[in-house]
Write a protein that holds these residues in place. Structure first.
Motif, PDB file in Angstrom:
ATOM      1  N   LEU A 146       0.850  -1.193   0.000  1.00 33.92           N
ATOM      2  CA  LEU A 146       0.000   0.000   0.000  1.00 33.92           C
ATOM      3  C   LEU A 146       0.882   1.238   0.000  1.00 33.92           C
ATOM      4  O   LEU A 146       1.748   1.388   0.860  1.00 33.92           O
ATOM      5  N   GLN A 147       0.665   2.094  -0.972  1.00 33.30           N
ATOM      6  CA  GLN A 147       1.519   3.284  -1.092  1.00 33.30           C
ATOM      7  C   GLN A 147       0.659   4.515  -1.347  1.00 33.30           C
ATOM      8  O   GLN A 147       0.795   5.191  -2.362  1.00 33.30           O
ATOM      9  N   PHE A 148      -0.212   4.777  -0.388  1.00 31.13           N
ATOM     10  CA  PHE A 148      -1.125   5.916  -0.483  1.00 31.13           C
ATOM     11  C   PHE A 148      -0.369   7.216  -0.722  1.00 31.13           C
ATOM     12  O   PHE A 148      -0.803   8.071  -1.494  1.00 31.13           O
ATOM     13  N   ASP A 149       0.791   7.351  -0.064  1.00 36.35           N
ATOM     14  CA  ASP A 149       1.553   8.604  -0.179  1.00 36.35           C
ATOM     15  C   ASP A 149       2.125   8.817  -1.581  1.00 36.35           C
ATOM     16  O   ASP A 149       2.566   9.909  -1.913  1.00 36.35           O
ATOM     17  N   LYS A 150       2.111   7.770  -2.400  1.00 39.49           N
ATOM     18  CA  LYS A 150       2.632   7.926  -3.760  1.00 39.49           C
ATOM     19  C   LYS A 150       1.533   8.093  -4.803  1.00 39.49           C
ATOM     20  O   LYS A 150       1.816   8.098  -6.007  1.00 39.49           O
ATOM     21  N   VAL A 151       0.289   8.192  -4.362  1.00 42.11           N
ATOM     22  CA  VAL A 151      -0.803   8.405  -5.325  1.00 42.11           C
ATOM     23  C   VAL A 151      -0.849   9.886  -5.694  1.00 42.11           C
ATOM     24  O   VAL A 151      -0.987  10.747  -4.814  1.00 42.11           O
ATOM     25  N   TYR A 152      -0.707  10.192  -6.979  1.00 43.87           N
ATOM     26  CA  TYR A 152      -0.868  11.576  -7.422  1.00 43.87           C
ATOM     27  C   TYR A 152      -2.343  11.933  -7.292  1.00 43.87           C
ATOM     28  O   TYR A 152      -3.208  11.224  -7.808  1.00 43.87           O
ATOM     29  N   THR A 153      -2.643  13.032  -6.594  1.00 43.06           N
ATOM     30  CA  THR A 153      -4.031  13.326  -6.249  1.00 43.06           C
ATOM     31  C   THR A 153      -4.418  14.747  -6.629  1.00 43.06           C
ATOM     32  O   THR A 153      -3.780  15.711  -6.200  1.00 43.06           O
ATOM     33  N   GLU A 154      -5.471  14.855  -7.428  1.00 42.02           N
ATOM     34  CA  GLU A 154      -5.967  16.158  -7.862  1.00 42.02           C
ATOM     35  C   GLU A 154      -7.489  16.109  -7.749  1.00 42.02           C
ATOM     36  O   GLU A 154      -8.113  15.141  -8.182  1.00 42.02           O
TER      37      GLU A 154
ATOM     38  N   ILE B  62      -6.981   5.999 -11.251  1.00 45.04           N
ATOM     39  CA  ILE B  62      -6.400   5.182 -12.320  1.00 45.04           C
ATOM     40  C   ILE B  62      -5.110   4.539 -11.831  1.00 45.04           C
ATOM     41  O   ILE B  62      -4.262   5.207 -11.228  1.00 45.04           O
ATOM     42  N   ALA B  63      -4.963   3.255 -12.064  1.00 40.41           N
ATOM     43  CA  ALA B  63      -3.684   2.583 -11.804  1.00 40.41           C
ATOM     44  C   ALA B  63      -3.342   1.811 -13.063  1.00 40.41           C
ATOM     45  O   ALA B  63      -4.189   1.089 -13.613  1.00 40.41           O
ATOM     46  N   ARG B  64      -2.105   1.962 -13.519  1.00 32.40           N
ATOM     47  CA  ARG B  64      -1.741   1.369 -14.812  1.00 32.40           C
ATOM     48  C   ARG B  64      -0.297   0.912 -14.761  1.00 32.40           C
ATOM     49  O   ARG B  64       0.583   1.632 -14.273  1.00 32.40           O
ATOM     50  N   ARG B  65      -0.086  -0.303 -15.221  1.00 34.41           N
ATOM     51  CA  ARG B  65       1.260  -0.857 -15.295  1.00 34.41           C
ATOM     52  C   ARG B  65       1.864  -0.477 -16.638  1.00 34.41           C
ATOM     53  O   ARG B  65       1.253  -0.703 -17.689  1.00 34.41           O
ATOM     54  N   THR B  66       3.041   0.129 -16.626  1.00 32.99           N
ATOM     55  CA  THR B  66       3.740   0.406 -17.875  1.00 32.99           C
ATOM     56  C   THR B  66       5.090  -0.320 -17.813  1.00 32.99           C
ATOM     57  O   THR B  66       5.429  -0.934 -16.801  1.00 32.99           O
ATOM     58  N   ASP B  67       5.843  -0.241 -18.884  1.00 34.90           N
ATOM     59  CA  ASP B  67       7.149  -0.901 -18.888  1.00 34.90           C
ATOM     60  C   ASP B  67       8.062  -0.302 -17.827  1.00 34.90           C
ATOM     61  O   ASP B  67       8.951  -0.972 -17.306  1.00 34.90           O
ATOM     62  N   GLU B  68       7.852   0.979 -17.511  1.00 36.23           N
ATOM     63  CA  GLU B  68       8.744   1.635 -16.536  1.00 36.23           C
ATOM     64  C   GLU B  68       8.292   1.479 -15.094  1.00 36.23           C
ATOM     65  O   GLU B  68       9.093   1.628 -14.178  1.00 36.23           O
TER      66      GLU B  68
ATOM     67  N   VAL C  57       3.835 -11.220  -0.102  1.00 34.54           N
ATOM     68  CA  VAL C  57       4.645 -11.362  -1.309  1.00 34.54           C
ATOM     69  C   VAL C  57       4.318 -10.199  -2.224  1.00 34.54           C
ATOM     70  O   VAL C  57       3.330 -10.212  -2.941  1.00 34.54           O
ATOM     71  N   THR C  58       5.093  -9.153  -2.168  1.00 38.73           N
ATOM     72  CA  THR C  58       4.789  -8.018  -3.021  1.00 38.73           C
ATOM     73  C   THR C  58       5.826  -7.901  -4.126  1.00 38.73           C
ATOM     74  O   THR C  58       6.979  -8.271  -3.963  1.00 38.73           O
ATOM     75  N   LYS C  59       5.380  -7.393  -5.226  1.00 36.43           N
ATOM     76  CA  LYS C  59       6.256  -7.292  -6.378  1.00 36.43           C
ATOM     77  C   LYS C  59       7.018  -5.975  -6.326  1.00 36.43           C
ATOM     78  O   LYS C  59       6.526  -4.976  -5.822  1.00 36.43           O
ATOM     79  N   ASP C  60       8.177  -6.021  -6.884  1.00 36.43           N
ATOM     80  CA  ASP C  60       9.034  -4.841  -6.886  1.00 36.43           C
ATOM     81  C   ASP C  60       8.752  -4.007  -8.127  1.00 36.43           C
ATOM     82  O   ASP C  60       9.498  -4.026  -9.089  1.00 36.43           O
ATOM     83  N   LEU C  61       7.640  -3.304  -8.082  1.00 34.24           N
ATOM     84  CA  LEU C  61       7.209  -2.516  -9.236  1.00 34.24           C
ATOM     85  C   LEU C  61       7.268  -1.052  -8.806  1.00 34.24           C
ATOM     86  O   LEU C  61       6.506  -0.631  -7.948  1.00 34.24           O
ATOM     87  N   PRO C  62       8.199  -0.273  -9.373  1.00 35.19           N
ATOM     88  CA  PRO C  62       8.338   1.110  -8.894  1.00 35.19           C
ATOM     89  C   PRO C  62       7.107   1.941  -9.230  1.00 35.19           C
ATOM     90  O   PRO C  62       6.487   1.749 -10.280  1.00 35.19           O
TER      91      PRO C  62
END
Lengths: 432, 432
Positions: free
Chosen positions: A216-224, A249-255, A333-338
């Motif tokens: 959970l990374q609430f502090d990293k959600v861009y919020t407007e 919106i949450a979206r997985r990209t290559d980065e 088990v969490t994935k290392d997805l930046p």
């Protein structure tokens, strides 16, 4: 039939709804659960006239409930994040499974709570924390388990959606609708959590953690929030064939992972664009299943109770086999997805530029965008109203990196012919 | 991490999709399931070039798979109801859990299969049998477990919805669109199952059994196809603000359970009215949660595989505790809720009456309806085209018993001024 004992802490709207639905549908729930689910203990500072608790043990100290050796499952419906956190951790310490509707608690303290639960071999379930009665956590966690989730987009704040729907349908102004929403009880006296997007960001953090296996990374959600949306932009969007919705919106990209809450133009042909009023809906796209959408009441006593009870029954079904239901809580088990910074987001844009009514301005702006590698998809240029010095130039772009768009807008705002700030709203076409 | 071995019987579209999605998402599925799900045995009369089965044991006799002592879960994707039934019963006899996508098998032989599974303590799961990749069975069975389900209404046949969507959007005729659907592979060479509603009736029987706790009663589903829907009626419906959709409807009334599949006018503002093309959607109304809707791909190799794998993972998670998951199969605890005969259905109606262009005919028809206790809600009366002897009179009624409507229509058809059969289509406003 085995009996499972439930203690409810907090008899406000959701606690009372949970109590009443369980009492009303006792037989049906038992038939479907294969268990008798019984409320045996309630903790509440005061009685709620909506509930007949005469047959149930009632404590004024909610901590009595989580220490009650006869209670198997604790329902936390007191709200807030301070006492609620203490209460949930104490319940876990005492070996209780926990069900909560508290999105702020899970979004902010979830990692700590789930770690404590895993260590103790108990479950913390939170279906009701997102999108009220819609079984969206279950759908992502279990229904779509075969999929790599590619993206999700949700209308997950009913108040905000009510306001935008009214602005769109009736051409009303933000402040005007907000006042009505407060009178109707849809919005709090202090509407910050709803209209600034914090409530939606809590929920998005929970959805993203489930969908993408990150912590959970609430502090990293861009919020407007939606406070800057004007009638004018709602109307221009409509002319272009779009509705403005406040999306998470949450979206997985290559980065990495985009997590963002903001007003968004979506094509008015999409089902999500037609979800109006206080309703919620979440679109989830998986690599195998493609797009699926889940729609219903995002709030309300009994709708939220429906989700709380679903969690209770899931736990009750497996109560003889502790540890068999890690999926109900949260896998460690969490994935290392930046998580990507806003500069690295990729979206299309709606730009509303107020330009001096002079020859060649349109070409200059097009040229500035082009130099920043930004292609336009649609343009509206209105004639200047009589005597107006500025004319609105409205356009849609193809997808670009936010970094590029920031530079382009800085360059446009530096033009002498553009004396005002450029209005920008992100666009999602939701077509893949 | 525990490994669960899966045997797939049948390597057609869905079997191959299941194989490929599991192979592709092996790690993600393991992370989310807490189990390693491995395909160890495939039974197929011939190889499928879409699947690389070089690392898997392959048998030409599918019955070898269900007898393989190393296989825990059998996936039945051979289709049909004869061999498939034998196969599933043999798998159960051998103590295997079973996952199937076979709606005809479950709708027609489900009661017998579930009884055998309960006797043996194994699970038969069938999420993929209804609405492809949409986790609708799980939503009803678990997500909405707190609710008395009041009704459900679904677009559960993609072919039929594609045909009606094209008729509505492009004003095309039924036969013309059917031909295209066959060319696109949406419809079979013999389209009977789709266009006569049999496929939808299979799925409705399964949904109703889950929602209302009754046994499977496919033979009691009232079934009407879309072959008689004309462009003219699609257009009149639109003038009245309605779209025509082919719905499967199950509704609990005080007298019993309605189960019916038929073309239905629904207000064009409803989300369900805007589900177009081959997509599926199911609206479920619970007493606590209110209306919820689930939307997505109703067919396709990987979408269906998504549902098959969700069932596999549900079973795999609980594989150490046989008997803990009766909810995955079908409870033998069924409720004694009588299924209503069509005469006892309650719906509103669209009537299209071709009337001789003479004075007073409209009043005579209104009078006939009124005498049968039927109230009108909306009327369209067109002027007669030049030289036409008959004019179309189109009207919507308030809800009535079908028995009443049958009498009223008989009386109208007995009028000398009404020489042709009355066209009637049921109407559902879906507002509760």
């Amino acid at each position: 039939m085995k009996q499972v004992n439930v203690g409810i802490c907090g008899l406000g709207t959701v606690g009372a709804g949970t109590f009443n639905v369980i009492q009303r549908n006792l037989d049906e729930i038992a038939r479907r659960a294969g268990r008798s689910v019984k409320i045996t203990h309630i903790g509440a500072r005061r009685d709620n006239p909506a509930c007949d608790t005469s047959q149930v043990k009632v404590s004024r100290d909610i901590f009595d409930v989580v220490k009650d050796p006869d209670v198997h499952i604790i329902v936390e419906t007191i709200g807030g994040t301070t006492v609620a956190k203490d209460l949930v951790l104490t319940a876990i310490e005492n070996g209780k499974d926990v069900v909560t509707a508290n999105k702020a608690l899970i979004a902010v303290h979830g990692n700590e709570i789930f770690a404590a639960a895993e260590a103790k071999g108990v479950v913390v379930a939170y279906e009701a924390s997102v999108a009220g009665g819609i079984p969206i956590i279950k759908a992502i966690r279990e229904g779509l388990v075969a999929n790599q989730i590619e993206s999700l987009a949700g209308i997950i704040n009913g108040t905000g959606n009510f306001i935008l729907s009214e602005m769109s349908e009736k051409g009303r102004a933000f402040e005007d609708v907000l006042k009505e929403a407060q009178e109707l009880g849809y919005a709090e006296a202090d509407p910050t959590f709803d209209v600034e997007g914090i409530d939606a960001a809590h929920k998005l953090a929970i959805l993203a953690a489930n969908a993408f296996g990150v912590s959970l990374q609430f502090d990293k959600v861009y919020t407007e929030g939606i406070t800057k949306i004007t009638r004018e932009d709602v109307q221009f969007a409509e002319e272009l064939g779009y509705n403005i919705k406040h999306l998470g919106i949450a979206r997985r990209t290559d980065e990495g992972l985009e997590m963002r809450v903001h007003p968004t133009l979506i094509p008015n042909k999409r089902l999500l664009a037609n979800v109006d009023g206080v309703l919620n809906a979440v679109l989830v796209i998986g690599d195998a299943v493609g797009p699926t959408m889940y729609h219903g009441a995002g709030a309300g006593a009994e709708a939220t109770a429906s989700a709380v009870i679903a969690d209770i029954v899931d736990i009750a079904r497996d109560i003889d086999s502790p540890g068999l239901v890690p999926h109900l809580g949260f896998s460690t088990v969490t994935k290392d997805l930046p998580v990507l910074a806003p500069d690295d987001f990729t979206t299309s844009y709606y730009l509303h530029i107020s330009v001096k009514d002079e020859v060649g301005q349109m070409a200059r702006i097009a040229d500035t965008l082009s130099k920043h590698g930004i292609n336009m998809e649609a343009i509206i240029q209105k004639e200047a109203p009589d005597d107006a010095e500025l004319v609105p130039l409205v356009l849609l772009t193809q997808p670009v990196k936010e970094r590029q768009m920031n530079s382009a807008i800085a360059a446009i705002e530096a033009l002498a012919s553009v004396p005002e700030k450029v209005v920008r709203i992100r666009v999602e076409r939701l077509d893949s």
